[in-house]
Design an enzyme around this catalytic site. Structure first.
Site, short mmCIF file in Angstrom:
data_model
loop_
_atom_site.label_atom_id
_atom_site.label_comp_id
_atom_site.label_asym_id
_atom_site.label_seq_id
_atom_site.Cartn_x
_atom_site.Cartn_y
_atom_site.Cartn_z
N SER A 80 115.91 71.54 -35.51
CA SER A 80 117.16 72.10 -34.99
C SER A 80 118.06 71.03 -34.39
O SER A 80 117.59 69.98 -33.95
CB SER A 80 116.86 73.16 -33.92
OG SER A 80 116.04 74.16 -34.44
N1 SAH Z 1 111.58 73.64 -33.98
C1 SAH Z 1 111.04 73.00 -35.15
C2 SAH Z 1 111.62 73.44 -36.46
C3 SAH Z 1 112.00 74.83 -36.60
S1 SAH Z 1 112.30 75.31 -38.27
C4 SAH Z 1 111.19 71.51 -35.07
O1 SAH Z 1 111.55 71.00 -34.01
O2 SAH Z 1 110.92 70.85 -36.07
C5 SAH Z 1 111.42 76.83 -38.18
C6 SAH Z 1 109.94 76.69 -38.40
O3 SAH Z 1 109.39 78.01 -38.32
C7 SAH Z 1 109.54 76.16 -39.79
O4 SAH Z 1 108.68 75.07 -39.63
C8 SAH Z 1 108.83 77.34 -40.44
O5 SAH Z 1 107.79 76.98 -41.31
C9 SAH Z 1 108.33 78.11 -39.25
N2 SAH Z 1 108.06 79.53 -39.44
C10 SAH Z 1 108.79 80.44 -40.12
N3 SAH Z 1 108.21 81.65 -40.06
C11 SAH Z 1 107.08 81.50 -39.31
C12 SAH Z 1 106.05 82.40 -38.88
N4 SAH Z 1 106.06 83.69 -39.20
N5 SAH Z 1 105.06 81.91 -38.14
C13 SAH Z 1 105.00 80.59 -37.79
N6 SAH Z 1 105.95 79.70 -38.17
C14 SAH Z 1 106.97 80.14 -38.90
#
Ligand code: SAH
Length: 220
Positions: free
Chosen positions: A66
């Site tokens: 993000s």
């Molecule tokens: N905050 C993170 C990135 C967020 S992107 C950083 O600093 O890198 C959102 C993330 O949520 C992705 O890695 C994706 O794989 C994960 N995600 C999406 N749905 C999810 C779920 N149901 N359970 C766990 N992770 C999930």
């Protein structure tokens, strides 16, 4: 070149001043931790020169780290105390986990993509961050064995807050998450009062990746 050369340290200080302070982030603790965590070490080496720019960056697998301001806004909204236990859903490359870990006693981080789970673990280990417990799988049902949590941060959007996450909030707990659909979302802060009732406050418009639901929990 050292892991945190002068150039990266300068870029990070500029990021804090121009992207965070100027937009109204005022928590000294949040500004201090974001001024310390080396964001450039969480992205692919080829993207490191862009790590302190004012936007999200690809972390592969169709996912993004993000924008720094979004990380700061979500973190500040949770008003963390040093003794708090925090649930993070969607830890991706682990940057947000590292920021949270600097502000509370323990982070419980869930990620569903195995390669990102491994990347997150490697990044946190490399930086000597030890107060993050990780789990691979669908985070939408929460982490019932460790609930309740003082704070929950969800880094992926959904139409509404999944029941399991809502249920995992302690009295006085805060949950921040993007709520909406494909065309845009609102970042919403939910607070559970001492009486158990949940209040809701919209923080800003935002754009996140979707919260994916796994048909069955992935085993590992
Ligand atoms: N905050 C993170 C990135 C967020 S992107 C950083 O600093 O890198 C959102 C993330 O949520 C992705 O890695 C994706 O794989 C994960 N995600 C999406 N749905 C999810 C779920 N149901 N359970 C766990 N992770 C999930």
């Amino acid at each position: 070149m050292s892991a945190d050369s002068d150039g990266f340290a300068r870029a990070r200080a500029l990021m804090v001043g121009e992207q965070l302070v100027r937009r109204g982030i005022s928590s000294p603790a949040v500004l201090s931790v974001m001024g310390r965590v080396p964001r450039h070490l969480f992205v692919e080496e080829s993207l490191a020169p862009y790590a302190y720019q004012d936007g999200p960056l690809s972390i592969g697998h169709g996912q993004t780290i993000s924008q720094p301001y979004m990380v700061a806004l979500m973190t500040e909204s949770l008003d963390l105390k040093p003794e708090d236990r925090v649930l993070e859903i969607g830890s991706g490359c682990g940057y947000q986990s590292a920021v949270l870990a600097g502000l509370c006693s323990r982070v419980y981080a869930v990620e569903r993509i195995p390669a990102l789970f491994d990347k997150c673990r490697g990044n946190l280990m490399r930086l000597g961050i030890r107060n993050v417990t990780m789990k691979l799988g669908d985070g939408a049902p929460g982490w019932p064995e460790e609930a309740p949590f003082d704070a929950v941060l969800v880094a992926a959007y959904s139409r509404s807050v999944p029941e399991g996450l809502r249920e995992s909030l302690a009295l006085g707990g805060r949950l921040v998450m993007p709520v909406g659909g494909d065309h845009g979302q609102l970042l919403v802060l939910y607070c559970r009062g001492a009486d158990g009732k949940i209040s809701r406050k919209t923080l800003t418009a935002c754009r996140f990746v979707p919260l994916m639901r796994d048909p069955k929990p992935s085993a590992r």
